[in-house]
Design a protein around this motif. Sequence first.
Motif, PDB file in Angstrom:
ATOM      1  N   ARG A  66       0.837  -1.223   0.000  1.00  0.00           N
ATOM      2  CA  ARG A  66       0.000   0.000   0.000  1.00  0.00           C
ATOM      3  C   ARG A  66       0.864   1.262   0.000  1.00  0.00           C
ATOM      4  NH1 ARG A  66      -3.391  -2.611   3.809  1.00  0.00           N
ATOM      5  NH2 ARG A  66      -2.388  -1.437   5.471  1.00  0.00           N
ATOM      6  N   LYS A  93      -7.407   2.885   9.303  1.00  0.00           N
ATOM      7  CA  LYS A  93      -8.294   2.913   8.142  1.00  0.00           C
ATOM      8  C   LYS A  93      -8.740   4.333   7.781  1.00  0.00           C
ATOM      9  CE  LYS A  93     -12.116   0.344   6.281  1.00  0.00           C
ATOM     10  NZ  LYS A  93     -13.424  -0.185   6.602  1.00  0.00           N
ATOM     11  N   ARG A  96      -5.846   6.230   5.842  1.00  0.00           N
ATOM     12  CA  ARG A  96      -5.042   5.566   4.812  1.00  0.00           C
ATOM     13  C   ARG A  96      -5.212   6.149   3.410  1.00  0.00           C
ATOM     14  NH1 ARG A  96      -6.578  -0.169   5.612  1.00  0.00           N
ATOM     15  NH2 ARG A  96      -5.614  -0.564   7.598  1.00  0.00           N
ATOM     16  N   HIS A  97      -6.240   6.985   3.218  1.00  0.00           N
ATOM     17  CA  HIS A  97      -6.462   7.571   1.889  1.00  0.00           C
ATOM     18  C   HIS A  97      -5.487   8.724   1.617  1.00  0.00           C
ATOM     19  CE1 HIS A  97      -8.661  10.064   4.689  1.00  0.00           C
ATOM     20  NE2 HIS A  97      -8.687  11.022   3.781  1.00  0.00           N
ATOM     21  N   LYS A 130      -7.334   3.796  -6.707  1.00  0.00           N
ATOM     22  CA  LYS A 130      -8.518   4.607  -6.389  1.00  0.00           C
ATOM     23  C   LYS A 130      -8.658   4.875  -4.892  1.00  0.00           C
ATOM     24  CE  LYS A 130     -11.968   0.838  -6.677  1.00  0.00           C
ATOM     25  NZ  LYS A 130     -11.049  -0.158  -6.176  1.00  0.00           N
ATOM     26  N   GLU A 131      -7.991   4.080  -4.070  1.00  0.00           N
ATOM     27  CA  GLU A 131      -8.091   4.294  -2.613  1.00  0.00           C
ATOM     28  C   GLU A 131      -7.296   5.518  -2.142  1.00  0.00           C
ATOM     29  OE1 GLU A 131      -6.614   1.786  -4.134  1.00  0.00           O
ATOM     30  OE2 GLU A 131      -4.706   1.249  -3.178  1.00  0.00           O
ATOM     31  N   ILE A 132      -6.404   6.035  -2.999  1.00  0.00           N
ATOM     32  CA  ILE A 132      -5.598   7.204  -2.598  1.00  0.00           C
ATOM     33  C   ILE A 132      -6.302   8.485  -3.058  1.00  0.00           C
ATOM     34  CG2 ILE A 132      -3.342   8.336  -2.738  1.00  0.00           C
ATOM     35  CD1 ILE A 132      -2.207   5.556  -3.498  1.00  0.00           C
ATOM     36  N   ALA A 133      -6.694   9.325  -2.103  1.00  0.00           N
ATOM     37  CA  ALA A 133      -7.442  10.538  -2.430  1.00  0.00           C
ATOM     38  C   ALA A 133      -6.560  11.785  -2.412  1.00  0.00           C
ATOM     39  CB  ALA A 133      -8.590  10.723  -1.441  1.00  0.00           C
TER      40      ALA A 133
END
Length: 182
Positions: A66, A93, A96-97, A130-133
């Motif tokens: 990750r 959680k 983590r973005h 896509k989980e990284i904002a």
Amino acid sequence: MLKGKSQRKYTTKDGREFVVRRALPGDLEVLLRNFQRVADEEIYVATKKVSKAQKNRILATMKNPRNLSIVADFEKGVGIVGSLTLVPQREVKKMRHVLYLGMSVIEELREDGLGNALMDYALGWAKARKEIAKISLSISSTNKRAIKLYKKFGFRIEGVLKKQFILKGKYADEIVMSLFLR
Ligand SMILES: CC(C)(COP(=O)(O)OP(=O)(O)OC[C@H]1O[C@@H](n2cnc3c(N)ncnc32)[C@H](O)[C@@H]1OP(=O)(O)O)[C@@H](O)C(=O)NCCC(=O)NCCS
């Protein structure tokens, strides 16, 4: 040897070839040596002596899919001269973005285009997830070169903490810069 998407070729501003690739445990000693050289400049990082805890953090970052840990490597020459990491501030959680960016290039090879290559690789990796904002970083207001590089790649100033550092006897502000991916 890593191949395919894990390794990408780049050239310096004057045409010398190097690769940007994922860091491997075997790179650790060189990475630590390079970090110590940047720390010895006493401008860019708070660290004075690279510690065992930092060594373990670097290894953990390499092994966590990750996170991102990459190096700029003149494979047929001087070897690894730059690195970049993207890691969450905390492995929880709800945070983590957001990944935090740290990078450095050894003094002799700065302004040759290596920072651009590391950023290009890292943002390509992040945009595909896509989980990284958001990507954030903290920097001294005196570090004009790095600020210019981050702005070029779309980062904007999100906040300023006044007189947060004393660098070579003078106050400097801490600037938080961010890039929103979604
Ligand atoms: C920040 C750093 C990683 C950038 O790597 P680099 O290989 O020097 O970067 P590049 O050569 O790819 O690009 C640097 C850019 O800054 C520009 N620049 C150089 N000096 C500058 C200055 N004083 N003011 C504004 N821009 C400057 C260069 O012209 C280049 O612009 P370009 O992208 O339009 O060509 C590297 O300089 C470094 O390790 N610095 C010390 C540690 C550090 O600051 N780490 C980051 C914050 S903790």
